[in-house]
Motif scaffolding. Structure first.
Motif, PDB file in Angstrom:
ATOM      1  N   GLN A  33     116.465 -13.333 117.387  1.00 56.49           N
ATOM      2  CA  GLN A  33     116.046 -14.110 118.558  1.00 56.49           C
ATOM      3  C   GLN A  33     116.900 -15.367 118.708  1.00 56.49           C
ATOM      4  O   GLN A  33     117.373 -15.680 119.810  1.00 56.49           O
ATOM      5  CB  GLN A  33     114.579 -14.498 118.399  1.00 56.49           C
ATOM      6  CG  GLN A  33     114.025 -15.413 119.469  1.00 56.49           C
ATOM      7  CD  GLN A  33     112.586 -15.816 119.144  1.00 56.49           C
ATOM      8  OE1 GLN A  33     111.758 -14.984 118.778  1.00 56.49           O
ATOM      9  NE2 GLN A  33     112.301 -17.102 119.254  1.00 56.49           N
ATOM     10  N   VAL A  34     117.133 -16.077 117.605  1.00 53.50           N
ATOM     11  CA  VAL A  34     117.931 -17.301 117.662  1.00 53.50           C
ATOM     12  C   VAL A  34     119.370 -16.981 118.048  1.00 53.50           C
ATOM     13  O   VAL A  34     119.991 -17.692 118.856  1.00 53.50           O
ATOM     14  CB  VAL A  34     117.879 -18.042 116.314  1.00 53.50           C
ATOM     15  CG1 VAL A  34     118.837 -19.224 116.297  1.00 53.50           C
ATOM     16  CG2 VAL A  34     116.462 -18.518 116.032  1.00 53.50           C
ATOM     17  N   LEU A  35     119.915 -15.915 117.495  1.00 52.52           N
ATOM     18  CA  LEU A  35     121.282 -15.518 117.839  1.00 52.52           C
ATOM     19  C   LEU A  35     121.389 -15.167 119.321  1.00 52.52           C
ATOM     20  O   LEU A  35     122.327 -15.593 120.008  1.00 52.52           O
ATOM     21  CB  LEU A  35     121.716 -14.322 116.985  1.00 52.52           C
ATOM     22  CG  LEU A  35     121.956 -14.600 115.496  1.00 52.52           C
ATOM     23  CD1 LEU A  35     122.097 -13.285 114.734  1.00 52.52           C
ATOM     24  CD2 LEU A  35     123.196 -15.466 115.296  1.00 52.52           C
ATOM     25  N   ALA A  36     120.442 -14.381 119.811  1.00 50.28           N
ATOM     26  CA  ALA A  36     120.475 -13.968 121.221  1.00 50.28           C
ATOM     27  C   ALA A  36     120.324 -15.170 122.155  1.00 50.28           C
ATOM     28  O   ALA A  36     121.003 -15.255 123.183  1.00 50.28           O
ATOM     29  CB  ALA A  36     119.385 -12.941 121.484  1.00 50.28           C
ATOM     30  N   GLU A  37     119.447 -16.087 121.787  1.00 53.15           N
ATOM     31  CA  GLU A  37     119.269 -17.285 122.611  1.00 53.15           C
ATOM     32  C   GLU A  37     120.531 -18.133 122.636  1.00 53.15           C
ATOM     33  O   GLU A  37     120.767 -18.876 123.596  1.00 53.15           O
ATOM     34  CB  GLU A  37     118.094 -18.109 122.082  1.00 53.15           C
ATOM     35  CG  GLU A  37     116.741 -17.457 122.341  1.00 53.15           C
ATOM     36  CD  GLU A  37     115.594 -18.190 121.659  1.00 53.15           C
ATOM     37  OE1 GLU A  37     115.876 -19.111 120.853  1.00 53.15           O
ATOM     38  OE2 GLU A  37     114.424 -17.834 121.927  1.00 53.15           O
TER      39      GLU A  37
END
Length: 541
Positions: free
Chosen positions: A508-512
């Motif tokens: 999630q953090v990477l995608a954001e």
């Protein structure tokens, strides 16, 4: 193993680019200032952190007092028939002990995982002969605390006094230190709080579990002491200045990746330790050096490295290596710590903080607080046999139909020019070891530098670079259903729940952050992993 420690720049162009940087470092007195623990070397913003993170430069002296304590405890344990050491630790608390004990050929069971199968295997060992070393600088590491709870319950159920079978390694005043005192753990080793985790190989974090397992930690400190004077010298012959200058000069010329391979050093798994040191120290503020650990000098990514990578032989020089670094393990620890700290100065970053590590932890905690987010509410983009494919909505890099090879072909094809591919396997590092084959196969078919990390282990290593370094990575996550699960006593989750939360949280953090993320979930681990390996091999044909 050669006792002499050397750094050789074997590429003439790189040697020419590094020379003026070495001269500048010598003129500025950087090596002696670092040994004197001068916190101003990295600028005003870094000074508060650096001022409490430089005690590692003299550990070859200050850690000597540990030798007698470790040996006395080991003798007592052996007299009671306790000769199986299990280490619960992550990142800096586990990587150095694993390298030390593997190099010396002594047994140490390392738990740096939340995979229930791998933890169950460790629990299945002979508890009557087992001591658990719980190692955490902060004293709050979720994985390590989970292991502690699980083993304490297992000891109690086996009729064993858990407190007598647990040794803690932590910083003074940490929650773990307080717990150990209240629970009456057999012994607490308090580490130097002025040493960061990735620089802690020669502190209690590296030495205690290694020494209890039977490694000669005195020799390790002797090896470090043997190079300390050379590393402190403001001289063009200082090997740390040479290594730092070469890495920084290469980075300036576009080589933002450092490809490491062993060429007969006699050290087992050194790249895994250096990986954390380099990535966490330099990968921030949109810059840094990405370590890529490969299988040998002929491996994809080394033999065919492009202009975006500096190739480093750990051991004797070989064809294709721009650098060769030789020396015994204790000396290598200290050499690389000096070199990476100095490289941080040349890159203009603070090598002692890790500003982006906490983001994935927070995301994982939020998912654990919302179990519904982990129970199948997300629909896969595709289901191909025992493999569920999860991608961001509308991600054009994943076809709606086709084979697993089609999915991977499009995803790999989307890796940016000059970028890299990171394979992140949240699986059993032992039983699912074939997953590591994916690194070389994907590097070969993509022509891009490719890293491989076991989750959540890599979150305490390259995870900082992935979120804070150069923004050109693509991320292939592999998760799997667990055949068995392990509850975490006193916590409202199991290991498999925690493992999935860590994968989803990091994704999630990477995608954001705009990084492409593809997750393959294996509903049947053995069959699914075999299908993924076959699909990747198809890409190379």
């Amino acid at each position: 193993m050669a006792e002499r420690t050397t750094v050789e720049i074997t590429d003439d162009t790189l040697a020419g680019a590094a020379r003026p940087l070495v001269d500048r470092l010598v003129s500025d007195g950087v090596a002696s200032a670092l040994t004197a623990q001068n916190a101003t070397l990295w600028g005003e913003e870094a000074e508060p952190e650096a001022s409490i993170r430089l005690a590692w430069t003299t550990l070859h002296k200050s850690s000597r007092a540990l030798i007698g304590e470790i040996e006395a405890l080991r003798t007592d344990l052996r007299s009671e028939g306790i000769d199986r050491i299990v280490l619960a630790g992550m990142g800096g608390s586990s990587l150095a002990p694993e390298v030390i004990t593997s190099t010396e050929g002594v047994a140490l069971t390392v738990l740096d995982t939340t995979d229930p199968g791998q933890v169950s295997d460790a629990l299945a060992g002979d508890l009557d002969r087992t001591l658990l070393v719980v190692s955490s600088k902060s004293g709050t590491t979720v994985e390590t605390d989970s292991h502690r709870r699980i083993f304490a319950e297992a000891f109690a159920e086996a009729g064993i006094d858990a407190a007598r079978r647990i040794v803690a390694v932590t910083d003074p005043g940490s929650p773990l230190a307080q717990l150990a005192a209240s629970e009456g753990y057999r012994k607490v080793f308090l580490a130097d709080p002025h040493v960061g985790g990735r620089y802690s190989a020669l502190t209690a974090f590296g030495l205690v579990p290694s020494g209890l397992a039977g490694a000669d930690v005195a020799r390790l400190l002797d090896q470090a002491a043997g190079i300390a004077e050379a590393l402190s010298a403001d001289s063009p012959d200082n090997p740390a200045l040479t290594l730092a200058a070469a890495l920084a000069a290469a980075h300036t010329d576009g080589a933002e990746k450092v490809v490491l391979t062993d060429t007969g050093s006699g050290i087992a798994g050194f790249g895994d330790w250096a990986e954390q040191l380099i990535a966490e120290s330099t990968g921030k503020e949109g810059t840094g050096l990405l370590p890529v650990v490969v299988e040998g000098p002929a491996a994809p990514g080394f033999a065919d490295a492009g202009s975006d990578a500096t190739t480093v032989a750990v051991g004797p020089r070989v064809q294709g290596a721009a650098l060769a670094v030789e020396g015994p393990l204790g000396a290598q620890f200290l050499l690389w710590e000096y070199a990476v700290a100095v490289a941080g100065r040349l890159l203009g970053i603070n090598p002692f903080d890790q500003p982006d590590v906490e983001a994935a932890k927070k995301a994982a905690r939020a998912l654990l607080d919302n179990p519904q987010a982990l129970t199948g509410t997300e629909e896969p983009s595709a289901v191909i046999g025992p493999v569920e494919v999860y991608a961001a909505p509308g991600d054009q890099a994943v076809p709606a139909t086709g084979t697993l090879a089609d999915v991977l072909r499009q995803f790999v094809g989307g890796v940016a020019d000059g970028g890299y591919l990171a394979v992140q396997a949240y699986l059993d590092r032992l039983d699912d070891a074939s997953a590591s084959l994916l690194r070389s196969e994907l590097a070969r078919c993509s022509g891009r530098q490719t890293t491989f990390g076991w989750g959540p282990r890599f979150l305490h290593s390259t995870g900082q670079y992935h979120k804070g370094g150069h923004r050109n990575g693509s991320f292939l996550q592999i998760t799997g259903s667990a055949e068995q699960d392990v509850p975490v006593p006193g916590r409202p989750y199991t290991l498999s729940t925690l493992q999935l939360a860590q994968a989803l949280g990091d994704g999630q953090v990477l995608a954001e952050g705009g990084r492409p993320v593809l997750r393959l979930h294996l509903t049947d681990r053995a069959a699914g992993l075999a299908d993924v390996v076959r699909a990747v091999q198809e890409l190379t044909r």
